[in-house]
Design a protein around this motif. Structure first.
Motif, PDB file in Angstrom:
ATOM      1  N   PRO A 163       0.837  -1.208   0.000  1.00  0.00           N
ATOM      2  CA  PRO A 163       0.000   0.000   0.000  1.00  0.00           C
ATOM      3  C   PRO A 163       0.866   1.250   0.000  1.00  0.00           C
ATOM      4  N   PRO A 164       1.185   1.831  -1.166  1.00  0.00           N
ATOM      5  CA  PRO A 164       2.083   2.988  -1.206  1.00  0.00           C
ATOM      6  C   PRO A 164       1.325   4.287  -1.020  1.00  0.00           C
ATOM      7  N   PRO A 165       1.762   5.136  -0.136  1.00  0.00           N
ATOM      8  CA  PRO A 165       1.119   6.448  -0.024  1.00  0.00           C
ATOM      9  C   PRO A 165       1.688   7.397  -1.067  1.00  0.00           C
ATOM     10  N   PRO A 166       0.851   8.204  -1.713  1.00  0.00           N
ATOM     11  CA  PRO A 166       1.367   9.218  -2.639  1.00  0.00           C
ATOM     12  C   PRO A 166       2.219  10.232  -1.883  1.00  0.00           C
ATOM     13  N   ARG A 167       3.473  10.456  -2.346  1.00  0.00           N
ATOM     14  CA  ARG A 167       4.385  11.388  -1.700  1.00  0.00           C
ATOM     15  C   ARG A 167       4.305  12.774  -2.329  1.00  0.00           C
ATOM     16  N   TYR A 168       3.819  12.818  -3.616  1.00  0.00           N
ATOM     17  CA  TYR A 168       3.689  14.110  -4.293  1.00  0.00           C
ATOM     18  C   TYR A 168       2.635  13.973  -5.383  1.00  0.00           C
TER      19      TYR A 168
ATOM     20  N   PHE B 131       1.522  15.433  -8.907  1.00  0.00           N
ATOM     21  CA  PHE B 131       1.840  16.288 -10.063  1.00  0.00           C
ATOM     22  C   PHE B 131       0.586  17.029 -10.536  1.00  0.00           C
ATOM     23  N   ASP B 132      -0.523  16.305 -10.579  1.00  0.00           N
ATOM     24  CA  ASP B 132      -1.831  16.889 -10.869  1.00  0.00           C
ATOM     25  C   ASP B 132      -2.865  15.975 -10.240  1.00  0.00           C
ATOM     26  N   GLY B 133      -4.119  16.157 -10.588  1.00  0.00           N
ATOM     27  CA  GLY B 133      -5.156  15.381  -9.921  1.00  0.00           C
ATOM     28  C   GLY B 133      -5.112  13.893 -10.195  1.00  0.00           C
ATOM     29  N   ALA B 134      -4.420  13.452 -11.272  1.00  0.00           N
ATOM     30  CA  ALA B 134      -4.445  12.031 -11.629  1.00  0.00           C
ATOM     31  C   ALA B 134      -3.064  11.408 -11.713  1.00  0.00           C
ATOM     32  N   ARG B 135      -1.986  12.159 -11.391  1.00  0.00           N
ATOM     33  CA  ARG B 135      -0.621  11.633 -11.530  1.00  0.00           C
ATOM     34  C   ARG B 135       0.172  11.959 -10.262  1.00  0.00           C
TER      35      ARG B 135
ATOM     36  N   GLY C 107      10.833   1.763  -2.294  1.00  0.00           N
ATOM     37  CA  GLY C 107      11.175   2.341  -3.591  1.00  0.00           C
ATOM     38  C   GLY C 107      10.060   3.273  -4.046  1.00  0.00           C
ATOM     39  N   THR C 108      10.373   4.200  -4.938  1.00  0.00           N
ATOM     40  CA  THR C 108       9.370   5.151  -5.427  1.00  0.00           C
ATOM     41  C   THR C 108       9.120   4.920  -6.922  1.00  0.00           C
ATOM     42  N   PHE C 109       7.942   5.319  -7.363  1.00  0.00           N
ATOM     43  CA  PHE C 109       7.579   5.186  -8.781  1.00  0.00           C
ATOM     44  C   PHE C 109       6.494   6.217  -9.105  1.00  0.00           C
ATOM     45  N   THR C 110       6.345   6.509 -10.406  1.00  0.00           N
ATOM     46  CA  THR C 110       5.306   7.431 -10.872  1.00  0.00           C
ATOM     47  C   THR C 110       4.062   6.628 -11.218  1.00  0.00           C
ATOM     48  N   PHE C 111       2.944   7.084 -10.696  1.00  0.00           N
ATOM     49  CA  PHE C 111       1.677   6.361 -10.866  1.00  0.00           C
ATOM     50  C   PHE C 111       0.627   7.306 -11.459  1.00  0.00           C
ATOM     51  N   GLN C 112      -0.171   6.791 -12.391  1.00  0.00           N
ATOM     52  CA  GLN C 112      -1.230   7.590 -13.010  1.00  0.00           C
ATOM     53  C   GLN C 112      -2.517   6.784 -13.045  1.00  0.00           C
TER      54      GLN C 112
ATOM     55  N   ALA D  66       1.737  -0.413 -17.840  1.00  0.00           N
ATOM     56  CA  ALA D  66       2.690   0.692 -17.897  1.00  0.00           C
ATOM     57  C   ALA D  66       2.759   1.212 -19.323  1.00  0.00           C
ATOM     58  N   ASP D  67       3.107   2.502 -19.480  1.00  0.00           N
ATOM     59  CA  ASP D  67       3.256   3.066 -20.821  1.00  0.00           C
ATOM     60  C   ASP D  67       4.724   3.022 -21.234  1.00  0.00           C
ATOM     61  N   GLN D  68       5.034   3.602 -22.390  1.00  0.00           N
ATOM     62  CA  GLN D  68       6.383   3.536 -22.916  1.00  0.00           C
ATOM     63  C   GLN D  68       7.377   4.341 -22.093  1.00  0.00           C
ATOM     64  N   GLN D  69       6.888   5.315 -21.313  1.00  0.00           N
ATOM     65  CA  GLN D  69       7.775   6.112 -20.462  1.00  0.00           C
ATOM     66  C   GLN D  69       8.016   5.461 -19.104  1.00  0.00           C
ATOM     67  N   GLY D  70       7.455   4.290 -18.876  1.00  0.00           N
ATOM     68  CA  GLY D  70       7.653   3.604 -17.605  1.00  0.00           C
ATOM     69  C   GLY D  70       6.709   4.023 -16.511  1.00  0.00           C
ATOM     70  N   VAL D  71       5.691   4.833 -16.844  1.00  0.00           N
ATOM     71  CA  VAL D  71       4.706   5.261 -15.852  1.00  0.00           C
ATOM     72  C   VAL D  71       3.702   4.135 -15.657  1.00  0.00           C
ATOM     73  N   LEU D  72       3.476   3.754 -14.377  1.00  0.00           N
ATOM     74  CA  LEU D  72       2.525   2.695 -14.059  1.00  0.00           C
ATOM     75  C   LEU D  72       1.114   3.265 -14.005  1.00  0.00           C
TER      76      LEU D  72
END
Length: 644
Positions: free
Chosen positions: A1-6, A8-12, A27-32, A69-75
């Motif tokens: 269960p990862p908590p959002p640390r930041y 970027f906008d309402g969905a990322r 570990g950290t990752f970008t989630f959308q 995931a997309d081509q930029q590695g965003v999950l």
């Protein structure tokens, strides 16, 4: 269960993994969010959507379901808030819109909830949908029309812009099939069209996506890895094949066909399922202006006629009735579209819109309804009939044709039972050119010279007529082969022979253009003989040679078409024409009454009397069972539709 640390906008968001048992712990990752996208920096309502996310998910320990995931590695996936899916709240509040790019990652059963949430925001005009007005559909809808798009049509104008046409996109249902599109997709016979975010789409778009996913999973048809079986069709678009095996279509009456491609308002490529063949087809009773294309700009209203044909008959089942085959292998006839009470002749539809004309040669035999529609279009000045005062666009009756000429001639060469070349008595062209070529021989001898042999070029060629080699003017008829040889027409005598580079040289200046060809092409009018490669064809040519060669003859020239004299040939001592003698011997047959009437309008009405005499002679030969009649009556397939 990862908590959002930041956020970027309402969905990322930027998230950190807090489960110590996970190999990627801390570990950290970008989630959308999958299926939803929020405004980016600088866009309207971007601060509102980011504030919404900051207040509800930032630095909170939540669960996510990763979907891809997309081509930029965003999950991408679903973020689960204690009160529900956070994407639903963003969509229903007008702070996000559905993302077609990532919507496909969601399970098909979850998609309707996203659409419903976005629909609520649109209906209430919330957030980014403030001022949203549902598009209105112009005209009367017969099917469920979902949206309209402006489609570029026709060539670009002077300012570079192209005219647009508003076109409806609809969902079609039948009595036993709720959605034709969904049925095709489910069978793997079609795929779903992608849309940009915010574009209108089919009302059952999600059901279409679900059907496509199921078809892909089952590897149906176009999604299968197997090579599809070859489609074996008899292609009669080739002129040789069409003329050799196309008679069946003329005998079949009305048959169903599918219009695969529209070339112009009157010319189509058809698929005939009952005969398992494809053909080129053209309407025989009307003509449409030429449309624009690779050959440049077309004629006025040509593009409109083509567009009308595409909309009414393109990719539709029609009925055709073939009445002939042109020399180019194009079948000609009539075409009907629609069924039951709505079944109409497509030529009538074109004529009523002023997008077609009637050939003046067909005016007397044209369908009465078609002529009436033409007159109405002229009165209303619609389509091509609005181009006043240019009267040539409208068909007119032609009273009479070329005046008849009587010439004394000698036959110089015979091609077949119909066609031959003559020299006209009193014309000293042959004498002059013969003297010039003798001077040419004295100057150059019988020695070939450098010359570029190309099609339609006039050259000097050596030929031996039995009295020895001499120079003659010749016109190259084809591109030379690998051995340097080509067929050539000896223009002053009419014979054709093969020449090679070793027997030609350039003509002196003026010899190619100063004198017209001494031999004139001619053909027997009102009759047709078989070709040399058919039964009775060689015998017809031999008979014509016996009756005409080496004699002084009288040629009644009824008309001249594209440089060829059409006439009746007589021996000086015989009142019965050679045309009639060939018919009496069963070596030729009369043209049809319709073609005779057309010929009379091009020449003189008196030729109809000659045609009647030829028909009497033909009846005698038919009853005697001689020549072409020896095995019975000759079918209509022997007639050539020469006017096409």
């Amino acid at each position: 269960p990862p908590p959002p640390r930041y956020c970027f906008d309402g969905a990322r968001y930027k998230c950190m993994v807090t489960d110590p048992a996970c190999p990627h712990a801390y570990g950290t990752f970008t989630f959308q969010l999958a299926g939803a996208s929020c405004p980016r920096q600088g866009e309207a309502y971007q601060p509102h959507s980011k504030h919404f996310a900051d207040m509800r998910v930032l630095n909170r320990e939540l669960e996510v379901s990763l979907l891809g995931a997309d081509q930029q590695g965003v999950l991408h996936g679903v973020l689960h808030h204690p009160k529900g899916n956070i994407a639903h709240f963003l969509l229903s509040g007008g702070l996000a819109k559905c993302s077609e790019r990532t919507m496909r990652m969601l399970p098909p059963l979850d998609v309707p909830a996203y659409r419903a949430a976005e629909g609520q925001a649109k209906a209430k005009g919330l957030g980014i949908f403030k001022g949203y007005v549902k598009p209105t559909i112009s005209g009367v809808a017969e099917v469920v029309v979902d949206y309209e798009r402006e489609i570029p049509m026709g060539p670009a104008g002077a300012d570079g812009s192209r005219p647009v046409e508003k076109r409806k996109f609809a969902s079609v249902s039948l009595q036993k099939v709720p959605s034709v599109g969904e049925k095709l997709i489910a069978e793997g016979l079609a795929s779903v069209q992608n849309h940009r975010d915010g574009d209108e789409r089919a009302s059952n778009f999600d059901a279409l996506c679900a059907a496509e996913a199921a078809a892909k999973a089952a590897k149906k048809n176009l999604h299968s890895s197997k090579v599809p079986p070859p489609r074996r069709l008899n292609d009669l678009c080739d002129p040789k094949k069409a003329k050799a095996s196309g008679g069946f279509l003329q005998r079949s009456g009305q048959v169903k066909a599918i219009v695969e491609y529209v070339f112009s308002g009157t010319r189509f490529k058809l698929n005939i399922p009952s005969e398992n063949c494809t053909v080129m087809f053209a309407l025989s009773d009307v003509r449409c202006p030429r449309s624009s294309g690779a050959n440049g700009a077309g004629e006025p209203f040509g593009d409109e006629a083509k567009r009308m044909a595409k909309q009414i008959v393109g990719q539709r089942t029609v009925e055709i009735e073939c009445d002939g085959i042109a020399n180019s292998g194009v079948f000609t006839g009539k075409l009907w579209v629609g069924g039951g009470a709505q079944r109409t002749n497509f030529s009538n539809r074109l004529m009523a819109s002023g997008l077609a004309t009637i050939d003046w040669r067909d005016l007397d035999s044209a369908d009465g309804a078609l002529v009436t529609l033409m007159e109405k279009a002229k009165e209303s000045k619609v389509g091509v009939y609005s181009l006043a005062p240019k009267e040539e666009a409208a068909p007119v009756k032609k009273e009479g044709g070329q005046p008849e000429e009587v010439k004394t001639v000698s036959v110089s060469d015979i091609r077949d039972g119909n066609s031959f070349y003559v020299t006209v008595a009193g014309d000293d062209t042959l004498t002059k050119i013969t003297d010039k070529m003798k001077d040419f021989a004295e100057t150059h001898g019988l020695v070939p010279g450098p010359v570029e042999m190309r099609k339609n070029k006039m050259v000097a060629a050596m030929f031996d007529d039995g009295s020895g080699k001499a120079w003659y003017r010749a016109k190259v008829l084809e591109r030379p082969g690998a051995d340097g040889s080509a067929m050539a027409l000896f223009v002053d005598y009419g014979n054709v022979a093969k020449i090679v580079v070793k027997q030609v040289r350039m003509l002196d200046p003026g010899l190619d253009t100063a004198f017209p060809p001494a031999a004139k092409p001619a053909t027997l009018a009102l009759v047709r003989c078989r070709e040399l490669n058919q039964d009775e064809g060689p015998e017809a040519a031999r008979t014509l040679s016996r009756l005409a060669f080496g004699k002084e003859l009288t040629l009644r020239v009824h008309t001249t078409i594209e440089g060829v004299m059409h006439g009746t040939l007589y021996e000086v001592s015989n009142s019965t024409s050679i045309n009639e003698q060939l018919v009496e011997d069963g070596l030729a047959r009369c043209i049809s009454d319709k073609d005779a009437a057309i010929f009379a309008r091009n020449s003189q009405a008196s030729v109809l009397e000659l045609h009647g005499e030829l028909k009497d002679a033909q009846e005698k030969a038919r009853k005697a069972r001689i020549g072409i009649w020896v095995y019975g009556d000759v079918g209509e397939d022997d007639d050539e539709t020469a006017r096409y």
